[in-house]
Design a protein around this motif. Structure first.
Motif, PDB file in Angstrom:
ATOM      1  N   ARG A 313     -35.892-129.478   1.697  1.00 41.81           N
ATOM      2  CA  ARG A 313     -35.146-129.220   0.454  1.00 41.81           C
ATOM      3  C   ARG A 313     -34.266-127.989   0.599  1.00 41.81           C
ATOM      4  NH1 ARG A 313     -39.745-131.449  -2.567  1.00 41.81           N
ATOM      5  NH2 ARG A 313     -38.927-133.237  -3.748  1.00 41.81           N
ATOM      6  N   ALA A 314     -34.759-126.976   1.297  1.00 43.51           N
ATOM      7  CA  ALA A 314     -33.958-125.764   1.493  1.00 43.51           C
ATOM      8  C   ALA A 314     -32.714-126.064   2.324  1.00 43.51           C
ATOM      9  CB  ALA A 314     -34.801-124.682   2.167  1.00 43.51           C
ATOM     10  N   VAL A 315     -32.853-126.925   3.319  1.00 40.64           N
ATOM     11  CA  VAL A 315     -31.717-127.294   4.160  1.00 40.64           C
ATOM     12  C   VAL A 315     -30.738-128.169   3.391  1.00 40.64           C
ATOM     13  CG1 VAL A 315     -31.027-128.584   6.216  1.00 40.64           C
ATOM     14  CG2 VAL A 315     -33.024-127.084   6.305  1.00 40.64           C
ATOM     15  N   GLY A 316     -31.270-129.177   2.706  1.00 37.07           N
ATOM     16  CA  GLY A 316     -30.428-130.096   1.949  1.00 37.07           C
ATOM     17  C   GLY A 316     -30.053-131.328   2.760  1.00 37.07           C
ATOM     18  N   ARG A 317     -30.037-132.472   2.109  1.00 38.24           N
ATOM     19  CA  ARG A 317     -29.775-133.742   2.799  1.00 38.24           C
ATOM     20  C   ARG A 317     -28.440-133.726   3.539  1.00 38.24           C
ATOM     21  NH1 ARG A 317     -27.897-139.023   2.654  1.00 38.24           N
ATOM     22  NH2 ARG A 317     -29.472-140.686   2.834  1.00 38.24           N
ATOM     23  N   ASP A 318     -27.433-133.119   2.950  1.00 33.80           N
ATOM     24  CA  ASP A 318     -26.098-133.129   3.554  1.00 33.80           C
ATOM     25  C   ASP A 318     -26.011-132.283   4.818  1.00 33.80           C
ATOM     26  OD1 ASP A 318     -25.236-134.799   1.563  1.00 33.80           O
ATOM     27  OD2 ASP A 318     -24.353-133.203   0.336  1.00 33.80           O
ATOM     28  N   ASN A 319     -27.038-131.468   5.077  1.00 34.84           N
ATOM     29  CA  ASN A 319     -27.031-130.609   6.257  1.00 34.84           C
ATOM     30  C   ASN A 319     -27.954-131.117   7.362  1.00 34.84           C
ATOM     31  OD1 ASN A 319     -25.182-128.536   5.375  1.00 34.84           O
ATOM     32  ND2 ASN A 319     -26.756-127.938   3.896  1.00 34.84           N
ATOM     33  N   ILE A 320     -28.348-132.377   7.239  1.00 36.35           N
ATOM     34  CA  ILE A 320     -29.156-133.009   8.284  1.00 36.35           C
ATOM     35  C   ILE A 320     -28.224-133.720   9.259  1.00 36.35           C
ATOM     36  CG2 ILE A 320     -30.874-134.783   8.787  1.00 36.35           C
ATOM     37  CD1 ILE A 320     -32.081-134.222   6.021  1.00 36.35           C
ATOM     38  N   TRP A 321     -28.311-133.354  10.526  1.00 37.65           N
ATOM     39  CA  TRP A 321     -27.568-134.037  11.573  1.00 37.65           C
ATOM     40  C   TRP A 321     -28.547-134.936  12.323  1.00 37.65           C
ATOM     41  CZ3 TRP A 321     -24.163-129.679  14.227  1.00 37.65           C
ATOM     42  CH2 TRP A 321     -23.249-129.202  13.284  1.00 37.65           C
ATOM     43  N   LEU A 322     -28.379-136.233  12.154  1.00 32.89           N
ATOM     44  CA  LEU A 322     -29.278-137.209  12.769  1.00 32.89           C
ATOM     45  C   LEU A 322     -28.621-137.782  14.022  1.00 32.89           C
ATOM     46  CD1 LEU A 322     -31.891-138.848  12.640  1.00 32.89           C
ATOM     47  CD2 LEU A 322     -30.721-140.463  11.127  1.00 32.89           C
ATOM     48  N   LEU A 323     -29.346-137.718  15.141  1.00 29.18           N
ATOM     49  CA  LEU A 323     -28.818-138.171  16.427  1.00 29.18           C
ATOM     50  C   LEU A 323     -29.604-139.386  16.905  1.00 29.18           C
ATOM     51  CD1 LEU A 323     -28.913-134.721  18.308  1.00 29.18           C
ATOM     52  CD2 LEU A 323     -27.323-135.434  16.506  1.00 29.18           C
ATOM     53  N   ALA A 324     -28.911-140.357  17.473  1.00 24.19           N
ATOM     54  CA  ALA A 324     -29.593-141.514  18.062  1.00 24.19           C
ATOM     55  C   ALA A 324     -28.623-142.303  18.918  1.00 24.19           C
ATOM     56  CB  ALA A 324     -30.185-142.412  16.985  1.00 24.19           C
ATOM     57  N   THR A 325     -29.124-142.864  19.996  1.00 22.68           N
ATOM     58  CA  THR A 325     -28.313-143.802  20.765  1.00 22.68           C
ATOM     59  C   THR A 325     -28.266-145.129  20.016  1.00 22.68           C
ATOM     60  OG1 THR A 325     -30.198-144.658  22.004  1.00 22.68           O
ATOM     61  CG2 THR A 325     -29.078-142.729  22.914  1.00 22.68           C
ATOM     62  N   LYS A 326     -27.223-145.904  20.277  1.00 24.04           N
ATOM     63  CA  LYS A 326     -27.116-147.200  19.608  1.00 24.04           C
ATOM     64  C   LYS A 326     -28.223-148.152  20.057  1.00 24.04           C
ATOM     65  CE  LYS A 326     -22.195-146.816  18.604  1.00 24.04           C
ATOM     66  NZ  LYS A 326     -20.817-147.246  18.909  1.00 24.04           N
ATOM     67  N   SER A 327     -28.701-147.983  21.283  1.00 24.87           N
ATOM     68  CA  SER A 327     -29.814-148.826  21.732  1.00 24.87           C
ATOM     69  C   SER A 327     -31.080-148.521  20.939  1.00 24.87           C
ATOM     70  CB  SER A 327     -30.059-148.630  23.231  1.00 24.87           C
ATOM     71  OG  SER A 327     -30.457-147.301  23.507  1.00 24.87           O
ATOM     72  N   LYS A 328     -31.261-147.250  20.586  1.00 28.26           N
ATOM     73  CA  LYS A 328     -32.429-146.892  19.774  1.00 28.26           C
ATOM     74  C   LYS A 328     -32.309-147.490  18.377  1.00 28.26           C
ATOM     75  CE  LYS A 328     -34.453-142.825  20.223  1.00 28.26           C
ATOM     76  NZ  LYS A 328     -34.779-141.372  20.092  1.00 28.26           N
ATOM     77  N   LEU A 329     -31.111-147.450  17.803  1.00 30.78           N
ATOM     78  CA  LEU A 329     -30.900-148.062  16.493  1.00 30.78           C
ATOM     79  C   LEU A 329     -31.083-149.572  16.567  1.00 30.78           C
ATOM     80  CD1 LEU A 329     -27.784-146.042  15.263  1.00 30.78           C
ATOM     81  CD2 LEU A 329     -30.148-145.773  14.494  1.00 30.78           C
TER      82      LEU A 329
END
Length: 376
Positions: A313-329
């Motif tokens: 909550r302190a960070v905030g949803r808009d400050n989340i950088w989510l990383l993933a390869t397309k194979s993982k997705l």
């Protein structure tokens, strides 16, 4: 009348928030570091789905916090079949399972992590249906619901007599001592029969590196470029090999299975626990750099309990950088991403579309949704 056997490991998950990477043999140390038990709370979230159906269920369980406490608090009908030691141990689980099975139960419900799943697997009959409430730190096994409430909803479907397929799911566990040193040594311990509803039950974690080195380098370069655009921010670097690629590209030491803190491309602190991490970043601009678990799709709640609801909550949803390869997705086969923060309200707030960095100047939109919220 649907008969449920219930076993709760009250110590499950203790090591997560204090960065111990697990709870096996670490309960006293975790409590001394300020960890708070959460298995009973998570069990309550699951079993609350049965309150409206309590006239149709009977629960056979273990004394005290291994089951009795939660059943009593929710007003569910129960019978204690085994008196556990105080404090309880894994041996209590091994002894309790046969006694619950002897009651003719239709399903064995348990709360814990991979160690608890191993204990259950060692004792449960081959054709008895089981279902796990996720409460541990490391949950690689495929016998757990995606969230406690999701587990409860699936259980309610079974109680109502709705048709649900049954499948065999793997029980996996890792060497916790090696895990704390940043090495993953996973081992298969067997299979158990579970309700095979992919929307409610998590897949087995996809192990190992899932992409070519070039793809991880492209992701790392994109993240570093963005870091340079936010030079005033603190960067919370989560666990996993995808985030580790960023740290390697920065030339910084990395806690593969922990959480580190970076500022202006310098490593400020390593392997932080929940309390220490929040003290570092409170009132500061920051970004949270995380990845997801391949095969499962969990963003929070699987091995990264250091990222507490307070911190998120302190960070905030808009400050989340989510990383993933397309194979993982792609390994999710169209299933949404999951969040299991131990705060249902926050889980709902995190729902919706989220941007995922999949390469250099390359990102995709992926949905975040838990089954209990999709059903509403």
């Amino acid at each position: 009348m649907f008969k449920i056997g219930l076993i709760i490991n009250p110590l499950a998950g203790l090591g997560g928030s204090v960065a111990l990477k697990g709870s096996d043999g670490m309960a006293e140390q975790a409590l001394a570091l300020g960890a708070e038990p959460r298995a009973l709370q998570r069990s309550s979230l699951a079993l609350a789905e049965l309150v409206a159906l309590k006239d149709h269920v009977t629960i056979y369980t273990v004394s005290g916090d291994m089951g009795e406490t939660v059943c009593r608090s929710l007003g569910l009908p129960f019978e204690v079949c085994y008196q556990a030691a105080s404090p309880s141990t894994a041996e209590d689980t091994h002894r309790a399972v046969p006694l619950l099975v002897a009651q003719g139960i239709d399903l064995l419900l348990f709360a814990g992590g991979d160690g608890t799943a191993r204990d259950i697997c060692a004792e449960v009959p081959e054709r008895l249906c089981v279902l796990g409430i996720p409460a541990g730190v490391k949950i690689h096994s495929g016998v757990y619901g995606v969230t406690p409430a999701g587990t409860g909803r699936l259980l309610a479907r079974l109680v109502r007599g709705e048709p649900v397929s049954l499948v065999e799911a793997e029980v996996m566990d890792i060497d916790e001592a090696a895990f704390r040193e940043g090495r993953v040594r996973a081992r298969r311990y067997g299979e158990m029969l579970i309700p095979g509803e992919l929307n409610y039950v998590q897949a087995v974690k996809v192990a190992g590196k899932e992409s070519a080195e070039l793809v991880l380098t492209d992701i790392a370069d994109e993240v570093i470029e963005r870091m340079e655009e936010h030079d005033d921010c603190y960067f919370i670097m989560g666990s996993g090999t995808t985030v580790a690629a960023v740290m390697e590209r920065l030339g910084l030491n990395n806690t593969l299975l922990g959480v580190d803190l970076v500022y202006q491309k310098r490593l400020l602190a390593s392997d932080l626990d929940a309390r220490g991490l929040y003290e570092w970043i409170k009132d500061k601009p920051c970004k949270l750099v995380i990845t997801l678990i391949g095969g499962q799709g969990h963003i929070f709640g699987r091995g990264n309990q250091q990222l507490s609801p307070q911190l998120i909550r302190a960070v905030g949803r808009d400050n989340i950088w989510l990383l993933a390869t397309k194979s993982k997705l792609n390994s999710l086969q169209g299933r949404p991403l999951r969040v299991d923060t131990n705060d249902p309200a926050l889980d709902r707030e995190l729902g919706g579309l989220i941007r995922v960095i999949t390469g250099y100047h390359d990102e995709v939109l992926v949905r975040v949704a838990n089954p209990e919220d999709e059903a509403q």
